[in-house]
Motif scaffolding. Structure first.
Motif, PDB file in Angstrom:
ATOM      1  N   ALA A   1       5.425   9.837 -13.279  1.00  0.00           N
ATOM      2  CA  ALA A   1       5.693   8.715 -12.380  1.00  0.00           C
ATOM      3  C   ALA A   1       4.475   7.800 -12.246  1.00  0.00           C
ATOM      4  O   ALA A   1       4.603   6.644 -11.845  1.00  0.00           O
ATOM      5  N   LEU A   2       3.281   8.312 -12.599  1.00  0.00           N
ATOM      6  CA  LEU A   2       2.043   7.560 -12.337  1.00  0.00           C
ATOM      7  C   LEU A   2       2.018   6.132 -12.889  1.00  0.00           C
ATOM      8  O   LEU A   2       1.669   5.216 -12.155  1.00  0.00           O
ATOM      9  N   PRO A   3       2.379   5.899 -14.172  1.00  0.00           N
ATOM     10  CA  PRO A   3       2.208   4.537 -14.689  1.00  0.00           C
ATOM     11  C   PRO A   3       3.089   3.487 -14.024  1.00  0.00           C
ATOM     12  O   PRO A   3       2.862   2.296 -14.233  1.00  0.00           O
ATOM     13  N   TRP A   4       4.057   3.881 -13.200  1.00  0.00           N
ATOM     14  CA  TRP A   4       4.982   2.892 -12.621  1.00  0.00           C
ATOM     15  C   TRP A   4       4.521   2.368 -11.283  1.00  0.00           C
ATOM     16  O   TRP A   4       5.266   1.688 -10.585  1.00  0.00           O
ATOM     17  N   TRP A   5       3.262   2.654 -10.878  1.00  0.00           N
ATOM     18  CA  TRP A   5       2.856   2.242  -9.527  1.00  0.00           C
ATOM     19  C   TRP A   5       2.928   0.728  -9.281  1.00  0.00           C
ATOM     20  O   TRP A   5       3.227   0.319  -8.159  1.00  0.00           O
ATOM     21  N   PRO A   6       2.676  -0.149 -10.284  1.00  0.00           N
ATOM     22  CA  PRO A   6       2.781  -1.579  -9.957  1.00  0.00           C
ATOM     23  C   PRO A   6       4.178  -1.983  -9.488  1.00  0.00           C
ATOM     24  O   PRO A   6       4.320  -2.893  -8.670  1.00  0.00           O
ATOM     25  N   VAL A   7       5.215  -1.285  -9.989  1.00  0.00           N
ATOM     26  CA  VAL A   7       6.582  -1.596  -9.563  1.00  0.00           C
ATOM     27  C   VAL A   7       6.730  -1.295  -8.076  1.00  0.00           C
ATOM     28  O   VAL A   7       7.235  -2.121  -7.300  1.00  0.00           O
TER      29      VAL A   7
ATOM     30  N   LEU B   1       0.840  -1.206   0.000  1.00  0.00           N
ATOM     31  CA  LEU B   1       0.000   0.000   0.000  1.00  0.00           C
ATOM     32  C   LEU B   1       0.874   1.255   0.000  1.00  0.00           C
ATOM     33  O   LEU B   1       0.613   2.207  -0.749  1.00  0.00           O
ATOM     34  N   THR B   2       1.934   1.238   0.830  1.00  0.00           N
ATOM     35  CA  THR B   2       2.823   2.400   0.888  1.00  0.00           C
ATOM     36  C   THR B   2       3.455   2.677  -0.472  1.00  0.00           C
ATOM     37  O   THR B   2       3.497   3.815  -0.931  1.00  0.00           O
ATOM     38  N   GLY B   3       3.939   1.607  -1.115  1.00  0.00           N
ATOM     39  CA  GLY B   3       4.565   1.778  -2.422  1.00  0.00           C
ATOM     40  C   GLY B   3       3.606   2.388  -3.429  1.00  0.00           C
ATOM     41  O   GLY B   3       3.930   3.367  -4.110  1.00  0.00           O
ATOM     42  N   THR B   4       2.398   1.813  -3.503  1.00  0.00           N
ATOM     43  CA  THR B   4       1.412   2.290  -4.474  1.00  0.00           C
ATOM     44  C   THR B   4       1.073   3.764  -4.239  1.00  0.00           C
ATOM     45  O   THR B   4       1.138   4.585  -5.158  1.00  0.00           O
ATOM     46  N   LEU B   5       0.716   4.083  -2.986  1.00  0.00           N
ATOM     47  CA  LEU B   5       0.317   5.458  -2.691  1.00  0.00           C
ATOM     48  C   LEU B   5       1.469   6.424  -2.906  1.00  0.00           C
ATOM     49  O   LEU B   5       1.284   7.548  -3.368  1.00  0.00           O
ATOM     50  N   SER B   6       2.676   5.956  -2.590  1.00  0.00           N
ATOM     51  CA  SER B   6       3.855   6.771  -2.758  1.00  0.00           C
ATOM     52  C   SER B   6       3.990   7.212  -4.209  1.00  0.00           C
ATOM     53  O   SER B   6       4.221   8.384  -4.515  1.00  0.00           O
ATOM     54  N   ASN B   7       3.822   6.241  -5.106  1.00  0.00           N
ATOM     55  CA  ASN B   7       3.936   6.537  -6.523  1.00  0.00           C
ATOM     56  C   ASN B   7       2.844   7.473  -6.992  1.00  0.00           C
ATOM     57  O   ASN B   7       3.073   8.405  -7.767  1.00  0.00           O
ATOM     58  N   ILE B   8       1.618   7.227  -6.517  1.00  0.00           N
ATOM     59  CA  ILE B   8       0.498   8.063  -6.927  1.00  0.00           C
ATOM     60  C   ILE B   8       0.714   9.497  -6.442  1.00  0.00           C
ATOM     61  O   ILE B   8       0.534  10.461  -7.194  1.00  0.00           O
ATOM     62  N   ILE B   9       1.157   9.630  -5.181  1.00  0.00           N
ATOM     63  CA  ILE B   9       1.352  10.971  -4.644  1.00  0.00           C
ATOM     64  C   ILE B   9       2.519  11.663  -5.337  1.00  0.00           C
ATOM     65  O   ILE B   9       2.464  12.854  -5.634  1.00  0.00           O
ATOM     66  N   TRP B  10       3.562  10.906  -5.655  1.00  0.00           N
ATOM     67  CA  TRP B  10       4.672  11.458  -6.436  1.00  0.00           C
ATOM     68  C   TRP B  10       4.131  12.021  -7.750  1.00  0.00           C
ATOM     69  O   TRP B  10       4.490  13.115  -8.175  1.00  0.00           O
ATOM     70  N   GLY B  11       3.244  11.263  -8.365  1.00  0.00           N
ATOM     71  CA  GLY B  11       2.639  11.716  -9.616  1.00  0.00           C
ATOM     72  C   GLY B  11       1.772  12.947  -9.422  1.00  0.00           C
ATOM     73  O   GLY B  11       1.778  13.863 -10.231  1.00  0.00           O
ATOM     74  N   LEU B  12       1.009  12.973  -8.309  1.00  0.00           N
ATOM     75  CA  LEU B  12       0.106  14.094  -8.075  1.00  0.00           C
ATOM     76  C   LEU B  12       0.870  15.378  -7.782  1.00  0.00           C
ATOM     77  O   LEU B  12       0.451  16.460  -8.174  1.00  0.00           O
TER      78      LEU B  12
END
Lengths: 259, 231
Positions: free
Chosen positions: B78-84, B61-72
């Motif tokens: 950065a958004l499309p890389w959230w699965p990584v 969860l932390t990884g996913t949200l981290s990526n989304i917030i980085w994108g926001l």
């Protein structure tokens, strides 16, 4: 190192007054359409005739173009040049440098990828410019997304700028004690520990206090919580969302049918 | 149902409060690394931290949200890389459950497993979304491999296998050093303190070795990059 917290621009426009979920659905529809590959020029058409007019409709055209030029064009431009040179397919060579050929096929492939990425990121940018992150989160919470999740997102949005300020202070303090943050790689790698250490431990210590504080405010109470912000949602918007979803389904159907 | 119950046990109030701080750590350390002009990312130290003390699901969860917030907030690219990011947190969490986060060399194994996962998960995203050549600097290596006749997917995979281990092993070692520096009493308040039981007498040496190895890894990687791009 401190930068503006979010892309959001507070204006009074049609787009700003739309429900966040409507805008989110619209953005997802545009992204899916541009990646499905129904037509070569579709991403370009979406960018020129939907996204750019939307930025004027939301009265954020100025900010939209600034962000596009600063954030997007370097990335998309780099992508285009790299793929034009390095895409392996293609026979009709236009010109070549060293062992790398630019062909008609690689150029058209590079353009397709670049226009897709541009459309994807630009449509999210429109959402971010016209929607406050906490509005989006409170609306999603109201629709059944876990409240803990919106706690995480909204409090992250508060913590990051605080921590950036703290990081700036730590960098200044360590530099004034003679820490080298420039120069050769060895100096720069060595600087990681004295910069990261104080920052991380300082922030982790606060976690415990914050946990006690929110426990005392019924964070874990199994009751339905009410929201301070009321976010409007009209019947027309509900209909619009179903239309967007319909467009996605038709587009996916077309793609499968054409294959 | 037992799985849901065990997942729920990981999400205590301490976990929920740690996650935003961990995301902020990811973002701010990522920016410090940019300021220092280092060739690594080190942008998932917070994710690994949560994965170790609060379990794989909290890490994911932390990884996913981290990526989304980085994108926001910072860079919508950065958004499309959230699965990584999701898989980094998830895999690091399971490695810690299996006891691979208790000494510096075990942490290096964790880092390697995380790196392999990240390399595999990011390959389809790079191939299908970007046609193999992404906006990151390591794409020069992919481009070179493509031009020397390699197929697209093997070229992207081997680039990732070259780049990821250094970054992810250094990330895990630094996360280990941070956890080692926290008091036992503090760690005991999180759901999975047993993941990080380090022998008390060895603690100090373990932390120092971890930091030194991380620094050496980043130096070796910079050296390789300079030589590769120079030739």
């Amino acid at each position: 190192m401190h930068q503006k917290l979010s892309f959001y621009v507070d204006r009074d426009s049609f787009l700003h007054h739309l429900n966040p979920l409507t805008k989110l659905t619209l953005v997802l529809t545009l992204v899916i359409l541009s990646f499905l590959g129904l037509s070569y020029w579709l991403p370009t058409i979406i960018f020129l005739f939907i996204i750019i007019p939307l930025s004027f409709l939301g009265k954020v055209a100025q900010e939209f173009f600034n962000a596009t030029v600063k954030l997007l064009l370097p990335v998309v431009g780099f992508l285009f040049v790299m793929q034009a040179f390095f895409h392996p397919d293609g026979t009709q060579v236009i010109f070549s440098i060293w062992i790398f050929d630019v062909t008609v096929e690689s150029l058209s492939f590079a353009y397709l990828t670049a226009s897709r990425i541009l459309t994807m990121v630009a449509s999210f940018l429109i959402l971010l410019l016209t929607t406050h992150p906490s509005d989006l989160m409170s609306d999603l919470t109201r629709r059944g997304v876990s409240g803990n999740l919106s706690y995480v997102i909204t409090s992250t949005l508060q913590i990051i700028p605080q921590m950036q300020v703290k990081a700036g202070t730590i960098i200044d303090a360590q530099q004034s004690r003679g820490l080298e943050t420039t120069g050769n790689v060895f100096n720069r790698v060595k600087a990681v520990v004295p910069l990261v250490g104080p920052l991380v431990f300082g922030s982790l210590v606060e976690v415990e206090e914050r946990a006690i504080a929110i426990e005392a405010r019924a964070f874990t109470a199994p009751l339905k919580k009410t929201s301070l912000r009321e976010i409007p949602d009209r019947a027309a918007e509900r209909a619009a969302r179903w239309i967007f979803i319909g467009v996605i389904i038709i587009a996916i159907g077309l793609r499968i049918w054409l294959l | 149902m037992r799985i849901i119950e065990s997942i729920r046990k990981d999400f205590t109030t301490m976990t929920w409060v740690l996650i935003p701080v961990a995301i902020a750590i990811n973002v701010v350390i990522g920016q410090i690394v940019v300021v220092l002009r280092l060739p690594v990312f080190l942008d998932s130290i917070g994710t690994v931290l949560v994965a170790v003390v609060a379990g794989p699901w909290a890490g994911a969860l932390t990884g996913t949200l981290s990526n989304i917030i980085w994108g926001l907030l910072i860079d919508p690219n950065a958004l499309p890389w959230w699965p990584v990011a999701l898989m980094i947190g998830f895999v690091a969490g399971w490695c810690a459950v299996l006891g691979l986060f208790k000494s510096w060399w075990k942490v290096m194994i964790t880092g390697f497993i995380v790196a392999v996962t990240a390399a595999i998960v990011s390959t389809p995203i790079a191939v299908y979304l970007f046609g193999g050549i992404t906006a990151s600097g390591s794409s020069f290596i992919t481009a070179y491999l493509l031009q020397t006749g390699r197929d697209l997917i093997p070229a992207v995979l081997s680039t990732n296998f070259l780049v990821e281990p250094f970054d992810k092993i250094a990330t895990c070692l630094l996360a280990f050093a941070i956890i080692g520096g926290l008091s036992v009493r503090y760690l005991a308040r999180f759901p999975r303190p047993e993941n990080v039981e380090i022998d008390k007498t060895e603690r100090r040496t373990q932390i120092i070795i971890a930091i030194v190895v991380a620094v050496i890894l980043i130096l070796i990687y910079s050296y390789i990059l300079v030589n590769l791009l120079g030739s």
